[in-house]
Structure formats: C-alpha cells, structure tokens
Scaffold this active site. Structure first.
Site, PDB file in Angstrom:
ATOM      1  CG  HIS A  52      30.375  12.049  12.369  1.00  0.00           C
ATOM      2  ND1 HIS A  52      29.578  12.157  11.260  1.00  0.00           N
ATOM      3  CD2 HIS A  52      29.904  11.003  13.087  1.00  0.00           C
ATOM      4  CE1 HIS A  52      28.639  11.220  11.318  1.00  0.00           C
ATOM      5  NE2 HIS A  52      28.820  10.510  12.421  1.00  0.00           N
TER       6      HIS A  52
ATOM      7  CD  GLU B 124      30.555   6.574  13.224  1.00  0.00           C
ATOM      8  OE1 GLU B 124      29.570   6.152  13.830  1.00  0.00           O
ATOM      9  OE2 GLU B 124      30.708   7.760  12.909  1.00  0.00           O
TER      10      GLU B 124
HETATM   11  P1  PGA Z   1      23.752   5.754  12.383  1.00  0.00           P
HETATM   12  O1  PGA Z   1      24.860   6.910  12.590  1.00  0.00           O
HETATM   13  O2  PGA Z   1      23.777   4.911  13.620  1.00  0.00           O
HETATM   14  O3  PGA Z   1      22.467   6.502  12.189  1.00  0.00           O
HETATM   15  O4  PGA Z   1      24.178   4.971  11.183  1.00  0.00           O
HETATM   16  C1  PGA Z   1      26.070   6.624  13.223  1.00  0.00           C
HETATM   17  C2  PGA Z   1      26.935   7.863  13.292  1.00  0.00           C
HETATM   18  O5  PGA Z   1      26.849   8.696  12.381  1.00  0.00           O
HETATM   19  O6  PGA Z   1      27.694   8.049  14.243  1.00  0.00           O
END
Ligand code: PGA
Length: 239
Positions: A88, A157
């Site tokens: 992450h 992401e």
């Molecule tokens: P967010 O976070 O939806 O608050 O942007 C997503 C994540 O970090 O998995």
C-alpha cells in the site's frame, strides 16, 4: 466484483463490530455473491466473519520472534486471517518500506497461501511525465512479485488520488488497467478517492474488477451502497 474497505488506523474494535453487523446483514439480506473484504486495524481482527472476509492491512514476514511492535503469522493465524494487503502506498511512502522488503513480504505470505491484495501506483510527478513513465514506475513495483500467483489481486492506486478527492479520468484508469491486464491474469481493483458518487462508473470500466476504498468506506451505509452498485452492474452485464 471485489469490493474492499481499508480502515487504515480508523475505528475501534467496538466500532468495527457495529460496522460488520451492518455490512454482513446487507450482504446476506441481498444474497450478494460479490467478494467483500474488510481490512480493520489489528485490534479489531477478532471477528467471526459470516459472508464478508476479514483481511489484515500488514503483517511481518516471520512465523514469530523478536520483532518488537510487529504482528507475525502466528498471531494472524489465531484470528483465521488468510488475506493481506501488501505494498500500500502509505506503507511505501509514509512508513518507508522498500521494494525489497515488500517483495520479501509478498514471497513469505504467498508461501503461506494467503490471498494477497498487492497495491501499485505512481506519484503525481510521474503521472505528469506520461503513460510510458507511469508504466515504467509500476513495473519497478512489480520487481520480485510473482504476477501469476493464483491468489493475487492487484490494486492500482495512484498515490496522488489516495485520500485527496482527486481521481484519474475514466479513460486514464482504463489505459493503466489494460496495460496491467497484459501483465497478469489477476483481478484488477482501482483505488484512490472512490466514493458512492463514482464507484458505479469506475466499476463499469473495462478491466476494472472491483474497488479498494478507504475514507468513503468508513461509513457502513456508504460501503453497502457501493456494493449495491456492483450488484446492479452484474445484473446489467447478465452475470
Ligand atoms: P481513499 O483510500 O479511498 O481514502 O482514497 C484508498 C486506499 O488508500 O486504499
């Protein structure tokens, strides 16, 4: 579809219990067959899941031992945890995990047969350099990672989209996901400022198999609403 709620360092054990009660009864009342995974903090892993999976946000790649402040396999096994988030952006960029450490963690938990949600994504400066630079950056985040691991899910992401309210355009998401699709048969999630208002259209995009949601999933009702949107899509595409 696969929908994940990442609590990060939010919610107490009691709050998690209340949250799970709402989501689990929604899932059973609506006979939902999509995969729903909740990642609570370590303190709230003691849940006996019915139709929603509980995953862990992190773990130390050893069975047990002298690693102050860490949680290892033995402790996760006690709670029946078989799903882990690795790579992450907050672990890479805030905690400072290196690709080498991440790849080591990946190998360890893959050997244990865990389902792994492996996160990749570029910072804004890289995105501004264009698609090729972006894919080159992600390629480096795949170093040491077995992209054919059968229990792998990839989450794309973008760092600049996490917790900011900003999202890439739908066509930008599609172009990254189609490039990822050519590298791995794993399901592909999008994450970064997914919320009730955009979850449905993001899940409808080509090569998007689900979403990983942080802040907007802290509300059980909002998360259920996103699950309902996934169900609607399944019906539309005749699944
Ligand atoms: P967010 O976070 O939806 O608050 O942007 C997503 C994540 O970090 O998995």
């Amino acid at each position: 579809m696969i929908l994940c709620a990442n609590f990060k360092a939010n919610k107490t054990r009691q709050e998690t219990r209340a949250y799970m009660a709402v989501v689990e009864s929604f899932v059973s009342a609506n006979d939902i067959s999509d995969t729903i995974i909740v990642f609570p903090p370590f303190t709230a892993l003691d849940h006996d899941p019915r139709n929603v999976l509980i995953g862990v946000q992190n773990g130390y790649p050893v069975k047990n031992g002298a690693y102050t402040g860490e949680i290892a396999l033995e402790q996760l096994e006690e709670f029946g945890i078989r799903t882990i988030l690795i790579g992450h952006s907050e672990r890479r960029h805030v905690i400072g995990e290196t690709q080498e450490q991440i790849a080591h963690k990946f190998r360890f938990f893959a050997e244990q047969g865990f389902a792994i949600i492996y996160c990749v994504g570029e910072p804004l400066s890289v995105r501004e350099e264009g698609h090729e630079a972006l894919m080159g950056y992600i390629e480096k985040q795949f170093e040491g990672i077995d992209l054919s691991y059968p229990d792998l899910i990839i989450a794309y992401e973008p760092v600049w989209a996490i917790g900011t309210g900003l999202t890439p355009t739908n066509s930008d998401i599609e172009s990254v996901h189609s490039a990822l699709r050519s590298k791995t048969p794993a399901p592909l999630l999008y994450g970064g400022s997914v919320k009730v208002e955009n979850a449905g259209e993001i899940m409808a995009l080509e090569n998007v198999d689900g979403v990983l949601v942080g802040s907007a999933a802290l509300s059980a009702n909002d998360f259920c609403e996103m699950i309902a949107q996934a169900v609607e899509l399944n019906t539309e595409i005749g699944e």
